[in-house]
Design an enzyme around this catalytic site. Structure first.
Site, mmCIF file in Angstrom:
data_model
loop_
_atom_site.group_PDB
_atom_site.id
_atom_site.type_symbol
_atom_site.label_atom_id
_atom_site.label_comp_id
_atom_site.label_asym_id
_atom_site.label_seq_id
_atom_site.Cartn_x
_atom_site.Cartn_y
_atom_site.Cartn_z
ATOM 1 C CB THR A 131 -0.897 -0.009 1.254
ATOM 2 O OG1 THR A 131 -1.497 1.271 1.408
ATOM 3 C CG2 THR A 131 -0.112 -0.316 2.530
ATOM 4 C CG ASP A 132 -1.083 4.970 -1.076
ATOM 5 O OD1 ASP A 132 -1.675 4.350 -0.166
ATOM 6 O OD2 ASP A 132 -1.657 5.848 -1.769
ATOM 7 C CD GLU A 133 -3.520 3.660 4.327
ATOM 8 O OE1 GLU A 133 -3.345 3.450 5.534
ATOM 9 O OE2 GLU A 133 -4.641 3.769 3.811
ATOM 10 C CE1 TYR A 157 -3.568 -2.677 5.597
ATOM 11 C CE2 TYR A 157 -3.330 -0.331 5.117
ATOM 12 C CZ TYR A 157 -3.412 -1.634 4.682
ATOM 13 O OH TYR A 157 -3.341 -1.932 3.335
ATOM 14 C CE LYS A 161 -0.094 -4.647 2.996
ATOM 15 N NZ LYS A 161 -0.459 -5.985 2.436
#
Ligand code: NAD
Ligand code: DAU
Length: 355
Positions: A131-133, A157, A161
């Site tokens: 994810t870009d997060e 989260y 990741k």
């Protein structure tokens, strides 16, 4: 790519990818491994093209024995790893499953892959969906995230990741495991579980319920249609360079309020309210998400230049199609909304969530 293990293939993006791959590669056999948590649904895998090329196994990616068995019995040469706990709000309320599945689960898969790969050097691929997060949050005017952006995750989260991304890279640097990684922005499209912003707004909009906008709705996300994500993953599997990371995004930057207003505008056209008011009358501003990342923006120059990928869906038409899909799949929606776990989660009053 002959025998592909897709983890998390009964979830939103995974099920779209299984469908895409079976259609695109008539000779590929796909094994889906999915625990069927609250987010995984067999209904997502109905009506697959070439179902004779697909096997579903219910199980946990943390179960090493099971993963070893699946890799050996099916002569797996490619792992596409989607399985994860994926919802930021849930990670704030209860991080443990995120640590277990996203970190321990990825580690378990990597160990099993390393073991299986010994017998097939040169013919193996472990593709990790991320994810870009992991890159944190941008403020107005900051340059977009790209492959070399330092990691700075904020939620449990995104931290889980980030941890899994580091493990995947470590298995490449240390053991030469043939890996690729993709970091993608927010997806939308068919089969998305309605805890996420877009399907929640569509379904609450249609049923006359409140549309809960966190804070003032000023945060910005980069939205990508799920089929564009699937195409990007496929190109990485076919043409991506081992050891490399690819950033994927939709190159659009609405605020949350703007995207909710756009959904309302489309609903006003397709399913007008009986009282003649706009669906925007259902918008309610609720407590903000703690640690809410302000803005994501992703630079996709690398995947465009090296693999020839670009998104095919414009945001408005993609949203119109998605709304049509939810309107035409009421049985799917009913089966989701029937689940007790989902009802108790979503009915938690946003103002009273005990973060
Ligand atoms: P999802 O929550 O819809 O699906 C996750 C799937 O994983 C479910 O089917 C669930 O049953 C399964 N699963 C969970 N724990 C498992 C376990 N221990 N063993 C086996 N299966 C398990 O998620 P999604 O939105 O489809 O996201 C898929 C992947 O893509 C995730 O890794 C997520 O981090 C990543 N991602 C998502 C987005 C997005 O916008 N949704 C964007 C970028 C990256
Ligand atoms: O950026 C990629 C990520 O996108 C993925 O890694 C995650 O798995 C996926 O869940 C998604 O995370 P977000 O937190 O951005 O998605 P979500 O749909 O939960 O929220 C999108 C934005 O909308 C976010 O700024 C919070 C806001 N929001 C969300 C909900 C559910 C609201 O204002 N109201 C809501 O009810």
């Amino acid at each position: 790519m002959k025998n592909v293990l897709v983890t998390g293939g009964a979830g939103f993006i995974g099920s779209n990818f299984v469908r895409y791959l079976l259609q695109r590669e008539p000779d590929v056999k796909v094994v889906t491994l999915d625990l069927l948590t609250y987010a995984g649904k067999m209904e997502n895998l109905e009506d697959l093209p070439r179902p004779e090329n697909h096997v579903f196994v219910q199980g946990d990616i943390c179960n090493r024995e099971l993963v070893d068995q699946l890799l050996a019995e099916n002569a797996i040469d490619t792992i596409v790893h989607f399985a994860a706990e994926s919802h930021v709000d849930r990670s704030i309320l209860g991080p443990m499953p995120f640590i277990q599945t996203n970190i321990i689960g990825t580690f378990t898969l990597l160990e099993a892959a390393k073991n299986a790969w010994k017998d097939k050097p040169g013919e193996f691929r472990f593709h990790h969906i991320s994810t870009d997060e992991v890159f944190g949050a941008l403020q107005s005017g900051d340059p977009a995230f790209e492959e070399g952006t330092p990691y700075n995750p904020h939620s449990p989260y995104s931290a889980s990741k980030a941890s899994s991304d580091h493990l995947v890279r470590a298995y490449y640097s240390t053991y030469n495991l043939p890996i690729t990684i993709s970091n993608c922005s927010n997806n939308y499209g068919p089969y998305q579980f309605p805890e996420k912003l877009i399907p929640l707004m569509i379904l609450n909009g249609i049923t006359g319920k409140p549309l809960p906008v966190y804070g003032k709705g000023e945060q910005i996300r980069d939205w990508l249609h799920v089929m564009d994500h699937c195409e990007a993953i496929y190109l990485i599997l076919k043409k991506g360079k081992i050891g490399e990371t690819y950033c994927i995004g939709g190159d659009n930057q609405p605020t949350n309020l703007e995207i909710v207003q756009l959904i309302c505008e489309i609903l006003d056209d397709k399913v007008p309210r009986a009282d003649g008011k706009s669906h925007t009358s259902q918008i309610q501003y609720v407590s903000d998400r703690p640690g809410h990342d302000f803005r994501y923006d992703i630079n996709t120059n690398k995947i465009q230049r090296e693999l020839g990928w670009k998104p095919a869906h414009a945001l408005r038409t993609g949203l119109e199609e998605t709304i049509e899909w939810y309107l035409n799949h009421s049985a799917w929606v009913d089966s989701v909304l029937d689940k007790d776990e989902f009802s108790s989660w979503i009915n938690t009053n946003y103002q009273e969530r005990d973060y």
